[in-house]
Design a protein around this motif. Structure first.
Motif, PDB file in Angstrom:
ATOM      1  N   GLY A  27       0.822  -1.204   0.000  1.00 19.46           N
ATOM      2  CA  GLY A  27       0.000   0.000   0.000  1.00 19.46           C
ATOM      3  C   GLY A  27       0.852   1.248   0.000  1.00 19.46           C
ATOM      4  N   PHE A  28       0.179   2.382  -0.167  1.00 17.44           N
ATOM      5  CA  PHE A  28       0.855   3.677  -0.210  1.00 17.44           C
ATOM      6  C   PHE A  28       0.269   4.573   0.872  1.00 17.44           C
ATOM      7  N   LEU A  29       1.116   5.372   1.474  1.00 17.75           N
ATOM      8  CA  LEU A  29       0.724   6.201   2.605  1.00 17.75           C
ATOM      9  C   LEU A  29       1.150   7.643   2.375  1.00 17.75           C
ATOM     10  N   VAL A  30       0.546   8.540   3.110  1.00 19.43           N
ATOM     11  CA  VAL A  30       0.951   9.941   3.099  1.00 19.43           C
ATOM     12  C   VAL A  30       0.943  10.449   4.533  1.00 19.43           C
ATOM     13  N   LEU A  31       1.915  11.263   4.868  1.00 18.86           N
ATOM     14  CA  LEU A  31       2.044  11.844   6.203  1.00 18.86           C
ATOM     15  C   LEU A  31       1.825  13.347   6.074  1.00 18.86           C
ATOM     16  N   ARG A  32       0.934  13.889   6.917  1.00 19.13           N
ATOM     17  CA  ARG A  32       0.596  15.309   6.850  1.00 19.13           C
ATOM     18  C   ARG A  32       0.667  15.953   8.232  1.00 19.13           C
TER      19      ARG A  32
ATOM     20  N   PRO B 232       1.188  18.342   3.338  1.00 19.45           N
ATOM     21  CA  PRO B 232       1.969  17.117   3.124  1.00 19.45           C
ATOM     22  C   PRO B 232       3.385  17.228   3.702  1.00 19.45           C
ATOM     23  N   LEU B 233       3.815  16.179   4.385  1.00 21.40           N
ATOM     24  CA  LEU B 233       5.155  16.117   4.965  1.00 21.40           C
ATOM     25  C   LEU B 233       6.017  15.045   4.305  1.00 21.40           C
ATOM     26  N   ALA B 234       5.404  13.881   4.018  1.00 21.97           N
ATOM     27  CA  ALA B 234       6.195  12.758   3.521  1.00 21.97           C
ATOM     28  C   ALA B 234       5.310  11.798   2.735  1.00 21.97           C
ATOM     29  N   ASP B 235       5.922  11.121   1.775  1.00 24.46           N
ATOM     30  CA  ASP B 235       5.268  10.044   1.032  1.00 24.46           C
ATOM     31  C   ASP B 235       5.724   8.719   1.626  1.00 24.46           C
ATOM     32  N   GLY B 236       4.769   7.778   1.734  1.00 22.41           N
ATOM     33  CA  GLY B 236       5.086   6.517   2.387  1.00 22.41           C
ATOM     34  C   GLY B 236       4.788   5.303   1.541  1.00 22.41           C
ATOM     35  N   ASP B 237       5.444   4.211   1.906  1.00 24.64           N
ATOM     36  CA  ASP B 237       5.276   2.936   1.220  1.00 24.64           C
ATOM     37  C   ASP B 237       5.182   1.845   2.287  1.00 24.64           C
ATOM     38  N   SER B 238       4.266   0.904   2.101  1.00 26.29           N
ATOM     39  CA  SER B 238       4.056  -0.157   3.088  1.00 26.29           C
ATOM     40  C   SER B 238       3.916  -1.495   2.390  1.00 26.29           C
TER      41      SER B 238
ATOM     42  N   THR C  66       6.418 -10.447   7.831  1.00 23.27           N
ATOM     43  CA  THR C  66       7.373  -9.341   7.855  1.00 23.27           C
ATOM     44  C   THR C  66       6.744  -8.143   7.165  1.00 23.27           C
ATOM     45  N   SER C  67       6.648  -7.047   7.881  1.00 18.84           N
ATOM     46  CA  SER C  67       6.076  -5.822   7.314  1.00 18.84           C
ATOM     47  C   SER C  67       7.129  -4.723   7.317  1.00 18.84           C
ATOM     48  N   ARG C  68       7.046  -3.867   6.303  1.00 20.51           N
ATOM     49  CA  ARG C  68       7.965  -2.731   6.188  1.00 20.51           C
ATOM     50  C   ARG C  68       7.175  -1.473   5.884  1.00 20.51           C
ATOM     51  N   MET C  69       7.515  -0.406   6.585  1.00 18.07           N
ATOM     52  CA  MET C  69       6.889   0.897   6.350  1.00 18.07           C
ATOM     53  C   MET C  69       7.977   1.954   6.289  1.00 18.07           C
ATOM     54  N   SER C  70       7.949   2.783   5.261  1.00 17.57           N
ATOM     55  CA  SER C  70       8.979   3.807   5.104  1.00 17.57           C
ATOM     56  C   SER C  70       8.359   5.112   4.643  1.00 17.57           C
ATOM     57  N   PHE C  71       8.996   6.230   5.051  1.00 14.61           N
ATOM     58  CA  PHE C  71       8.556   7.562   4.645  1.00 14.61           C
ATOM     59  C   PHE C  71       9.758   8.375   4.179  1.00 14.61           C
ATOM     60  N   LYS C  72       9.568   9.092   3.070  1.00 15.41           N
ATOM     61  CA  LYS C  72      10.557  10.044   2.580  1.00 15.41           C
ATOM     62  C   LYS C  72       9.961  11.439   2.714  1.00 15.41           C
ATOM     63  N   PHE C  73      10.593  12.271   3.542  1.00 16.59           N
ATOM     64  CA  PHE C  73      10.088  13.600   3.826  1.00 16.59           C
ATOM     65  C   PHE C  73      10.535  14.606   2.767  1.00 16.59           C
TER      66      PHE C  73
END
Length: 277
Positions: free
Chosen positions: A46-51, A57-63, A73-80
């Motif tokens: 999935g895709f996430l957004v951080l605000r 908007p602060l960061a784009d995320g990937d899950s 095993t799960s992975r979540m990352s954000f690029k600000f």
């Protein structure tokens, strides 16, 4: 005593008294409440957004998530937008109840003060925190904690889909790094259902309040000095296939309140669209 109060020393005395009482009256340990597996986790992306709370908007995320047998095993990352990075990798088992195996969080860049990497091995209780102090020197703290089976690092969004909304409160454990690692409790409290819409479709979500509870002397002091952590809010799709919808709260201990939501691809290359016409 009154002379001390007159000169502003009463807060320090009050904290000292609280420490004394905490030593005499040790808090009762809350029982583990490992969440039962109602919906088995599988493969997902999935895709996430951080605000910010006002929607900036602060960061784009990937899950991502991959299941192998009973382990996931799960992975979540954000690029600000300012170049900061947040990455979390979690491995857990789902044999009857959810149980954390390993969790690793990397947070670096201007958004995170101090930059920190936290690793938890729940099978041994070993917690390692690497961080940069105020003088720019790298520090490493390694402690072995007595971790209960309900420790929920990296699992909160998963557990929210599986807790019983009819239960008044579900309590789980959580390791925070400040940077010294310590064990706290999260109280998950249902707040009823709320409607939301996606385009022309209307849905309902279970809303949960998540309270951070710090036990022992530290908990008494935080209540006195006014540094009790803020409550978190989370929304989960209230349908036959529950799904995470939104989260309002800090992404790390002591951090600001951010809004985390699911996102969809916002742009496609023109040639990819034209090739289908």
């Amino acid at each position: 005593m009154f002379e001390c109060i007159k000169h502003g020393l009463w807060p320090a005395i009050r904290i000292s008294l609280l420490l004394l009482f905490a030593c005499i009256f040790q808090p009762t340990t809350l029982p583990a409440q490992s969440v039962k597996v109602r919906y088995r986790e599988g493969v997902g992306h999935g895709f996430l957004v951080l605000r910010t709370p006002d929607g900036k908007p602060l960061a784009d995320g990937d899950s991502t998530q991959v299941a192998q047998g009973d382990n996931v095993t799960s992975r979540m990352s954000f690029k600000f937008t300012d170049g900061s990075v947040y990455e979390q990798t979690t491995t857990f088992s789902q044999r009857g109840t959810f149980r954390l195996l390993k969790d690793r969080v990397v947070q670096k860049g201007a958004q995170f003060k101090p930059p920190m990497e936290t690793s938890i091995d729940a099978t041994t209780g070993e917690v390692t925190v690497r961080y940069t102090d105020d003088y720019g020197k790298e520090r490493v703290l390694t402690e072995r904690l007595k971790l209960p089976p309900d420790v929920a690092n990296g699992l909160v969004f998963t557990l929210l889909k599986d807790v019983e909304p009819s239960v008044a409160q579900t309590t789980v454990s959580y390791v925070v790094a400040t940077p010294k690692p310590r064990l706290v409790h999260l109280e998950i409290i249902p707040q009823g259902q709320v409607p939301f819409s996606i385009g022309s479709y209307t849905h309902k979500a279970f809303r949960y309040m998540v309270k951070v509870k710090i036990g022992g002397a530290a908990g008494l002091i935080t209540r006195v000095v006014g540094k009790q952590p803020l409550n978190l809010q989370a929304w989960v799709l209230a349908e036959s296939a529950p799904a995470f919808v939104r989260f309002d709260g800090p992404l790390y201990s002591g951090g600001p309140t951010w809004r985390l939501e699911t996102a969809l691809p916002a742009a496609w290359p023109d040639n990819a669209v034209k090739s289908q016409q």
